[in-house]
Design an enzyme around this catalytic site. Structure first.
Site: not given
Ligand code: NAD
Length: 482
Positions: A155-157, A180-183, A233, A236, A254, A288, A461
């Protein structure tokens, strides 16, 4: 802003030791503190994901054939190089993840370097069961083996933190990795892969860039991936759980949380308010396990709220490259609108006691926010906030406090604040969360197993369990009688 950190960085894929641009759609990377585009790259297609997994697959037997000591030595060399590049890695993380530089420099990155050292060492200390005669005339031994190819989706956080916590234990256990990093936050992880490319055999660490909806999906569905380690999230996480079910293959998920902070009337209120301010607003609340959901005894609610507001009012919001800044921006305009949506939909019984508005700054900032008068069924209790927002809800009995704390779908983290030892132990037992703290919050480290229950996912982890997740166990029985 430091632009030097970006000067030798091209966001591309690393596949089998070769750097190539993705052939998919263009993606802009923004600095969330300014809203400006700081980098641009092209996403990976299915064919590029396929090539990365194939490269990881072909490098894996050679990597696994090294002795644990040899693997550990390489990972220690990578850690030394990581330390040599620390300043640049920190600046890259400040630029695309919007982290205040002082917290990155003094807290997050020293802890990340420590995690690197820990994981490099764990290559040599994998645990196993004893070999013995469990059936007459047969010696049975248990082998712990790597799984093969691990996909890491981050994720991006905490972009680099999450990448390191996936890459290092997976490699230590003898797997190869495609990450694969967050985009929106590829900078520091790409620099990390550049550093690793000089030190590890080709194909041991590969990186693919792109959106979750295609590159991430393609990687998690790939039949030649043995385990998907994902942080992000719940939505996802569910998609990935479906993808791995098709294999079937394993996953570590996670996911999100909305951590309760249960404050009894015998707690040290000054210390509690200080910790809630720090652990609630750290990383702009995009954490989180953030201490976001205060559940405080009605008898001390007013005193506690007063202390918390005093501290929150003093939090410095500002430029991420300014040493004095404590609270940086949210990651994107979309994320800020999501949090503002939660605030706009607050019910009539809730009050925004502080914040709730955008400061006069460029980028995606939101003032630190405290909300009082919250009730259990409110959306802001039941959903992950992921922003600089602390909510305050009150209780009258211990039973009610526990009911409120556990009354969400998440199960990641929570804390209880009391001087009563028996009550602390009751809560340690009864809180339905994978990470529980007493009179503190957000204590994590690579020696300890982090992981959630319920909708916060599964798998660990860190700690011994965190390494074992990246292994499989084989029993071998050998007839020893003629
Ligand atoms: P996300 O879950 O969509 O993205 C996290 C990662 O998963 C990114 O690398 C993204 O490219 C990838 N991803 C997205 N869809 C996917 C799929 N179908 N298959 C495989 N990989 C995929 O998170 P987001 O949209 O960037 O953020 C949305 C919400 O998620 C936030 O508002 C927050 O509430 C939550 N979030 C939680 C954490 C955490 O550490 N728990 C981290 C980031 C975001």
């Amino acid at each position: 802003m430091s632009t030097n950190a970006l000067s030798d960085l091209t966001i591309a894929n690393l596949i089998g030791g070769a750097w190539t641009a993705g052939s998919g759609e263009p993606i802009d990377v923004l600095n969330p503190a300014t809203g400006e585009v700081v980098a641009r790259f092209t996403a990976s297609t299915d064919a590029e994901v396929d090539a990365a997994v194939a490269a990881a697959r072909s490098a894996q037997p050679g990597w696994a054939a090294l002795t644990p000591g040899q693997r550990s030595a390489m990972l220690h060399r990578l850690t030394d190089a990581f330390e040599d590049h620390l300043t640049q890695l920190i600046e890259l993380e400040v630029i695309d993840a919007g982290k205040p530089i002082e917290a990155a420099r003094s807290e997050e990155f020293p802890a990340l370097l420590d995690a690197m050292r820990h994981f490099a060492g764990t290559a040599r200390v994998l645990s196993g069961q004893p070999t013995g005669e469990y059936a007459e005339g047969v010696t049975t031994t248990v082998r712990r083996e790597p799984l093969g190819v691990v996909a890491g989706i981050t994720p991006w956080n905490y972009p680099l933190w999450q990448a390191v916590w996936k890459i290092m234990p997976a490699l230590a256990a003898g797997n190869t990795v495609v990450i694969k990093p967050a985009e929106n936050t590829p900078l520091a992880t790409t620099r990390f892969a550049q550093i690793a490319d000089d030190l590890l055999p080709d194909g041991v660490l590969n990186i693919v860039q792109g959106l979750g909806s295609n590159t991430g999906r393609s990687l998690s569905q790939h039949p030649d991936v043995n385990l998907v380690s994902f942080t992000g999230s719940v939505q996802t996480g569910r998609a990935i759980a479906h993808a791995v079910a098709e294999g079937p293959k394993r996953a570590i998920l996670e996911l999100g949380g909305n951590a309760p902070v249960v404050v009894f009337d015998d707690a040290d209120l000054d210390r509690t308010a200080q910790t809630v301010t720090e652990a609630g607003l750290y990383n702009a609340g995009q954490e989180c396990m953030a201490a976001t959901r205060v559940i405080v005894s009605e008898t001390v609610a007013e005193a506690f709220t007063h202390k918390l507001l005093e501290l929150v009012r003093q939090v410095t919001v500002g430029d991420t490259f300014d040493d004095k800044t404590v609270l940086g921006p949210l990651i994107s305009g979309r994320q800020r609108e999501r949090v503002e949506g939660l605030l706009a939909r607050l019910p009539g019984h809730a009050t925004i006691a502080h914040g709730g508005v955008r400061p006069d700054l460029p980028g995606f900032y939101l003032e630190p926010t405290v909300i009082t008068g919250i009730r259990q069924d409110d959306e802001i209790v039941q959903e992950e906030i992921f922003g600089p927002v602390i909510t305050i809800q009150t209780f009258t009995t211990e039973t009610e406090a526990l009911h409120y704390a556990n009354g969400v779908r998440f199960g990641l983290a929570g804390s209880v604040w009391t001087r009563d030892v028996a009550r602390a132990l009751r809560f340690a037992k009864d809180l339905d969360f994978g990470n529980v703290w007493v009179n503190t919050h957000l204590i994590v480290g690579p020696d300890l197993p982090i992981g959630g229950f319920n909708e916060s996912g599964y798998g660990k982890e860190g700690g011994a369990l965190g390494i074992e997740e990246f292994t499989r166990v084989k029993q071998v029985g050998i007839q020893i009688t003629d």
